[in-house]
Design a protein around this motif. Sequence first.
Motif, mmCIF file in Angstrom:
data_model
loop_
_atom_site.group_PDB
_atom_site.id
_atom_site.type_symbol
_atom_site.label_atom_id
_atom_site.label_comp_id
_atom_site.label_asym_id
_atom_site.label_seq_id
_atom_site.Cartn_x
_atom_site.Cartn_y
_atom_site.Cartn_z
ATOM 1 N N ARG A 112 0.824 -1.390 -0.258
ATOM 2 C CA ARG A 112 -0.071 0.122 -0.040
ATOM 3 C C ARG A 112 0.661 1.027 -0.077
ATOM 4 O O ARG A 112 0.156 2.454 -0.622
ATOM 5 C CB ARG A 112 -1.472 -0.231 1.185
ATOM 6 C CG ARG A 112 -2.192 -0.702 0.878
ATOM 7 C CD ARG A 112 -3.279 -0.733 1.698
ATOM 8 N NE ARG A 112 -3.265 -2.052 2.970
ATOM 9 C CZ ARG A 112 -3.619 -2.489 4.099
ATOM 10 N NH1 ARG A 112 -4.288 -1.440 4.322
ATOM 11 N NH2 ARG A 112 -3.647 -3.514 4.577
ATOM 12 N N VAL A 113 1.989 0.804 1.319
ATOM 13 C CA VAL A 113 2.867 2.498 0.367
ATOM 14 C C VAL A 113 3.172 2.143 -0.432
ATOM 15 O O VAL A 113 3.585 3.602 -0.903
ATOM 16 C CB VAL A 113 4.028 2.230 1.333
ATOM 17 C CG1 VAL A 113 5.181 3.005 1.645
ATOM 18 C CG2 VAL A 113 3.253 1.715 3.390
ATOM 19 N N ASP A 114 3.999 1.631 -1.333
ATOM 20 C CA ASP A 114 4.008 1.297 -2.643
ATOM 21 C C ASP A 114 3.249 1.994 -4.103
ATOM 22 O O ASP A 114 3.803 3.204 -5.019
ATOM 23 C CB ASP A 114 4.981 -0.162 -3.359
ATOM 24 C CG ASP A 114 5.930 -0.378 -2.491
ATOM 25 O OD1 ASP A 114 7.178 0.720 -2.133
ATOM 26 O OD2 ASP A 114 6.302 -1.643 -2.116
ATOM 27 N N ASP A 115 1.922 1.522 -3.203
ATOM 28 C CA ASP A 115 0.829 2.444 -3.806
ATOM 29 C C ASP A 115 0.824 3.903 -4.086
ATOM 30 O O ASP A 115 1.168 4.157 -4.685
ATOM 31 C CB ASP A 115 -0.385 1.399 -4.078
ATOM 32 C CG ASP A 115 -0.688 0.533 -4.270
ATOM 33 O OD1 ASP A 115 1.019 -0.222 -5.146
ATOM 34 O OD2 ASP A 115 -1.244 -0.377 -4.379
ATOM 35 N N TYR A 116 0.632 4.307 -2.897
ATOM 36 C CA TYR A 116 1.267 5.556 -2.526
ATOM 37 C C TYR A 116 1.822 6.334 -3.184
ATOM 38 O O TYR A 116 1.975 7.467 -3.916
ATOM 39 C CB TYR A 116 0.990 5.648 -1.000
ATOM 40 C CG TYR A 116 0.228 7.463 -0.580
ATOM 41 C CD1 TYR A 116 -0.588 8.181 -0.896
ATOM 42 C CD2 TYR A 116 1.523 8.049 -0.278
ATOM 43 C CE1 TYR A 116 -0.260 8.656 -0.190
ATOM 44 C CE2 TYR A 116 1.262 9.789 -0.630
ATOM 45 C CZ TYR A 116 0.445 10.342 -0.040
ATOM 46 O OH TYR A 116 -0.148 10.861 0.252
ATOM 47 N N LEU A 117 3.357 6.233 -3.277
ATOM 48 C CA LEU A 117 4.204 6.188 -3.866
ATOM 49 C C LEU A 117 4.042 6.949 -5.519
ATOM 50 O O LEU A 117 4.602 7.536 -5.990
ATOM 51 C CB LEU A 117 5.979 6.015 -3.130
ATOM 52 C CG LEU A 117 6.139 5.687 -1.705
ATOM 53 C CD1 LEU A 117 7.138 4.638 -1.667
ATOM 54 C CD2 LEU A 117 6.077 7.201 -1.349
ATOM 55 N N TRP A 118 3.809 5.109 -6.263
ATOM 56 C CA TRP A 118 3.215 5.715 -7.258
ATOM 57 C C TRP A 118 2.684 6.421 -7.815
ATOM 58 O O TRP A 118 2.772 7.561 -8.842
ATOM 59 C CB TRP A 118 3.108 4.293 -7.713
ATOM 60 C CG TRP A 118 3.030 3.888 -9.404
ATOM 61 C CD1 TRP A 118 1.757 3.782 -10.175
ATOM 62 C CD2 TRP A 118 3.740 3.825 -10.230
ATOM 63 N NE1 TRP A 118 1.463 3.735 -11.433
ATOM 64 C CE2 TRP A 118 2.841 3.522 -11.333
ATOM 65 C CE3 TRP A 118 5.137 3.759 -10.396
ATOM 66 C CZ2 TRP A 118 3.536 3.836 -12.471
ATOM 67 C CZ3 TRP A 118 5.822 3.784 -11.616
ATOM 68 C CH2 TRP A 118 4.871 4.015 -12.432
ATOM 69 N N GLN A 119 1.296 6.324 -7.071
ATOM 70 C CA GLN A 119 -0.029 7.117 -7.247
ATOM 71 C C GLN A 119 -0.075 9.009 -7.549
ATOM 72 O O GLN A 119 -0.204 9.380 -7.593
ATOM 73 C CB GLN A 119 -0.791 6.662 -6.499
ATOM 74 C CG GLN A 119 -1.353 5.445 -7.338
ATOM 75 C CD GLN A 119 -2.863 5.365 -6.335
ATOM 76 O OE1 GLN A 119 -3.723 5.689 -6.272
ATOM 77 N NE2 GLN A 119 -3.535 3.942 -6.651
ATOM 78 N N ASN A 120 1.507 9.087 -6.197
ATOM 79 C CA ASN A 120 1.938 10.414 -6.221
ATOM 80 C C ASN A 120 3.033 10.814 -6.872
ATOM 81 O O ASN A 120 3.811 11.748 -6.322
ATOM 82 C CB ASN A 120 1.554 10.492 -4.463
ATOM 83 C CG ASN A 120 0.286 10.763 -4.313
ATOM 84 O OD1 ASN A 120 -0.622 11.591 -3.963
ATOM 85 N ND2 ASN A 120 -0.242 9.873 -3.143
ATOM 86 N N ARG A 121 3.610 10.233 -7.459
ATOM 87 C CA ARG A 121 4.171 10.284 -8.670
ATOM 88 C C ARG A 121 5.420 10.502 -7.753
ATOM 89 O O ARG A 121 6.695 11.432 -7.802
ATOM 90 C CB ARG A 121 4.338 11.483 -9.100
ATOM 91 C CG ARG A 121 3.236 11.268 -10.384
ATOM 92 C CD ARG A 121 2.936 12.222 -11.355
ATOM 93 N NE ARG A 121 1.531 11.791 -12.310
ATOM 94 C CZ ARG A 121 1.796 12.344 -13.318
ATOM 95 N NH1 ARG A 121 2.327 13.577 -13.810
ATOM 96 N NH2 ARG A 121 -0.006 12.333 -13.956
ATOM 97 N N TYR A 122 5.847 10.179 -6.435
ATOM 98 C CA TYR A 122 7.021 10.105 -6.049
ATOM 99 C C TYR A 122 8.513 9.297 -6.133
ATOM 100 O O TYR A 122 9.194 8.327 -5.988
ATOM 101 C CB TYR A 122 7.447 9.592 -4.638
ATOM 102 C CG TYR A 122 5.989 10.914 -3.995
ATOM 103 C CD1 TYR A 122 7.058 12.187 -3.793
ATOM 104 C CD2 TYR A 122 5.025 10.703 -2.671
ATOM 105 C CE1 TYR A 122 5.957 13.687 -3.631
ATOM 106 C CE2 TYR A 122 4.394 12.228 -2.600
ATOM 107 C CZ TYR A 122 4.758 13.499 -2.891
ATOM 108 O OH TYR A 122 4.187 14.075 -2.291
#
Length: 163
Positions: A71-81
């Motif tokens: 879920r953290v990886d998804d957050y990083l991806w979706q927010n372009r980090y």
Amino acid sequence: MNELQYEGWKELSIGLARSYKALTPQRRKKLLEEVENCIDWVVCNGLDTVEDWDSSVRRDGTLYYESAGTRVDDYLWQNRYEFERSSRSGEVELVRGRFGDMLSACVRAGFDMAVEPSAGVIGFTVGDLRDVFEGGIPDWIADRFGENKGALLAAGRDEGVWL
């Protein structure tokens, strides 16, 4: 995860985000906001949907929710980090910018200390840890170090610590 673990996770992760000294005030504010947003993203479906960093939550043998790490990886991806970069040879690799690294390190270190240990995070010092808690290190963190608890508590400010 229970409420006490959640509160400890947030407190430690946000406190560690404050440890980055070489940020502009705007960048520091954004890091603090994004650490909190990321944690809230992970638990948005309830605390009972989070068990540990690497394992998905299963109910009756079927997937219930992805792991906290996913879920953290998804957050990083979706927010372009976190993003894909193509090399000159045409190979595509997943990369994370400096801000994404800071965000990820804070969120994971807090999780590993407050919820469930995993591989851990390096890059913080004992002084950073003490600063989060106004000079002391609470038992719920020190106890994670087992027989090395005394060494942690006696360590100097600039000693690196694996959280």
